[in-house]
Design an enzyme around this catalytic site. Structure first.
Site, PDB file in Angstrom:
ATOM      1  CB  SER A 103      -0.909  -0.530   1.368  1.00  0.00           C
ATOM      2  OG  SER A 103      -0.120   0.006   2.192  1.00  0.00           O
ATOM      3  CD  GLN A 114       3.461   1.115   4.669  1.00  0.00           C
ATOM      4  OE1 GLN A 114       3.280   0.582   5.110  1.00  0.00           O
ATOM      5  NE2 GLN A 114       2.612   0.155   3.403  1.00  0.00           N
ATOM      6  CG  HIS A 136       5.167   3.121   9.320  1.00  0.00           C
ATOM      7  ND1 HIS A 136       4.220   2.870   8.832  1.00  0.00           N
ATOM      8  CD2 HIS A 136       5.894   2.945   8.126  1.00  0.00           C
ATOM      9  CE1 HIS A 136       4.034   1.670   8.206  1.00  0.00           C
ATOM     10  NE2 HIS A 136       5.395   1.892   7.254  1.00  0.00           N
ATOM     11  CE  LYS A 138       5.112  -1.161  11.174  1.00  0.00           C
ATOM     12  NZ  LYS A 138       3.484  -1.654   9.821  1.00  0.00           N
ATOM     13  CD  GLU A 179       7.809  -0.078   7.663  1.00  0.00           C
ATOM     14  OE1 GLU A 179       6.835  -0.704   8.147  1.00  0.00           O
ATOM     15  OE2 GLU A 179       8.047   0.558   6.999  1.00  0.00           O
ATOM     16  CG  HIS A 223       7.079   4.578   2.411  1.00  0.00           C
ATOM     17  ND1 HIS A 223       7.101   4.974   3.808  1.00  0.00           N
ATOM     18  CD2 HIS A 223       6.664   2.360   2.896  1.00  0.00           C
ATOM     19  CE1 HIS A 223       5.885   3.978   5.163  1.00  0.00           C
ATOM     20  NE2 HIS A 223       6.523   2.272   4.652  1.00  0.00           N
ATOM     21  NE  ARG A 250      -1.856  -1.424   5.129  1.00  0.00           N
ATOM     22  CZ  ARG A 250      -2.601  -1.213   6.781  1.00  0.00           C
ATOM     23  NH1 ARG A 250      -3.165  -0.970   6.907  1.00  0.00           N
ATOM     24  NH2 ARG A 250      -1.461  -1.901   6.846  1.00  0.00           N
ATOM     25  CE  LYS A 256      -3.336  -5.727   5.267  1.00  0.00           C
ATOM     26  NZ  LYS A 256      -2.499  -5.923   5.797  1.00  0.00           N
TER      27      LYS A 256
END
Length: 430
Positions: free
Chosen positions: A124, A126, A128, A151, A153, A288, A307, A313
């Site tokens: 997706s 998205q 965070h 979150k 990453e 991203h 998202r 979703k």
């Protein structure tokens, strides 16, 4: 050297080491495989290859192997192998023996989750949330934002890895809008001039406002307008003899997510191709999407994802639009550099992002068989062998370390990695 290695490993495998684990021993670790639909299928998946190599279990040729999880996340907690060959969940071990976790574990939980991903289909569009936004989202919508943590990453390529990351430069976005009337139809007549004026402006605020207005208009356009524009542009590009790189990405997205607004995001976001060993750091509030390839990923332990496209979703478009920083850059500026580890700069590179939750070391043993001492870290770590074959030694035991082998290394434990074949490994710690 090899005979000596195998004689020691053989004795340990037969139970003849005459040694027991202490609080300062390495534990073989069993991760959990996730079979998400977007994962690479059967033997094409690095996740499947690592799983088969380390467990000797047969992989299913028609099943997707998307992620290998290593850590204490409650959805898929890893298990450590004890001296009597029984297993125990890692968080239980850390709760029972808190000194194994140094000063970074709380209630048996590691602050990070370590993964291997094998991506066959775009994930997706998205971002965070940062901690402040995560706390707010969790308080008002705990169903979709199940915890109050951020979150960030880190993604490190194992194979050539494609993704979208960060916004393109404004002049490049303006050129795409000018080039494709179908995109103009979605974002409106004023978007080109606003973006062009902002690209030439010295005002950072003007640049961000123009980009936000353009992105918001795109993401909130009527579905019928989006679908029609995508279909028209798709047919036009399919008729071209040689579509550009960006146009090919667009056509791929159309095939995977027909009529989805995320297909048009490729004209606003940077396509990034990582070569093996290269990395992206996905900080909070950065748009991203992973597209294809295999990578090692480490993140703060959280499930918070906002998202807005390329997904069946829950989509939270308004939150995504408001949270982004709207910084622009080039594809090369999305790469995150490593630095040599001071203990062993010849064999160990460290990806150290500006967050306290995690860092990742890449370890390479070299072409010839030999042994390197792994740094004794003050925090607990997880090690995975992604290439090669060897032995991981602590003060008590020689642990077989074939491709796919995972280990939990408690805080302040000294280890040596011996190579039988040249090894590439990754180690997460905090």
């Amino acid at each position: 050297i090899r005979l000596d290695i195998w004689s020691r490993v053989g004795s340990c495998l037969l139970g003849d080491c005459g040694m027991l684990y202490s609080d300062k021993s390495v534990y073989p670790l069993q991760g959990s495989v996730q079979h998400y639909a977007w994962g690479r299928v059967g033997p094409d998946s690095t996740v499947a290859q690592l799983y088969e190599s380390s467990t000797k279990n047969t992989i299913k040729s028609s099943e997707p192997y998307a992620e290998l999880w290593m850590g204490t996340h409650p959805k898929a907690p890893s298990r450590v192998v004890l001296p009597d060959k029984t297993t125990k969940e890692l968080h239980v071990l850390l709760h029972e023996q808190p000194d194994l976790g140094g000063n970074c574990c709380r209630n048996g939980q590691l602050p990070y989750l370590f993964k291997v991903l094998s991506v066959n289909k775009t994930l997706s569009i998205q971002a965070h949330p940062d901690k402040t936004l995560a706390e707010h989202l969790h308080s008002v919508d705990p169903e979709h934002y199940p915890d109050p943590n951020h979150k960030p990453e880190m993604c490190i390529a194992i194979t050539p890895f494609e993704g979208m990351c960060g916004f393109r430069m404004l002049d490049e976005i303006a050129a795409f809008i000018s080039m494709y009337e179908e995109l103009q139809l979605v974002v409106g007549d004023g978007a080109i001039n606003e973006i062009r004026l902002a690209a030439a402006s010295t005002s950072a605020e003007e640049k961000k406002n123009a980009l936000k207005n353009c992105f918001q208009t795109l993401m909130t356009a009527e579905k019928a307008v989006i679908f029609s524009s995508i279909e028209q542009l798709k047919e036009k590009l399919l008729a071209k003899d040689k579509p550009s790189e960006t146009e090919n990405y667009f056509l791929r997205l159309c095939q995977q997510f027909p009529g989805d607004v995320g297909c048009l995001c490729i004209f606003l976001l940077n396509p990034v191709l990582l070569q093996p060993g290269e990395a992206m750091f996905l900080r909070s509030n950065l748009p991203h999407a992973y597209m294809s390839g295999d990578c090692v990923e480490c993140m703060a332990c959280s499930d918070n994802v906002v998202r807005a496209g390329c997904t069946p979703k829950f989509k939270d478009v308004n939150t995504l639009v408001e949270m982004l920083t709207y910084d622009t850059g080039t594809p090369s500026e999305q790469l995150f550099a490593s630095h040599p580890h001071p203990v062993d700069p010849s064999h160990i590179q460290v990806f150290d992002p500006p967050v306290p939750d995690f860092k990742v070391a890449q370890i390479k043993t070299g072409a010839s068989a030999g042994s390197i001492k792994l740094p004794e870290e003050s925090t607990p770590s997880i090690l995975i062998i992604t290439l090669g074959n060897g032995i991981l030694n602590d003060s008590h035991t020689a642990h077989p370390a074939p491709r796919g082998a995972c280990f939990f290394i408690p805080a302040n434990v000294s280890t040596h990695l011996e190579s039988i074949q040249p090894i590439t490994a990754y180690r997460a710690y905090c």
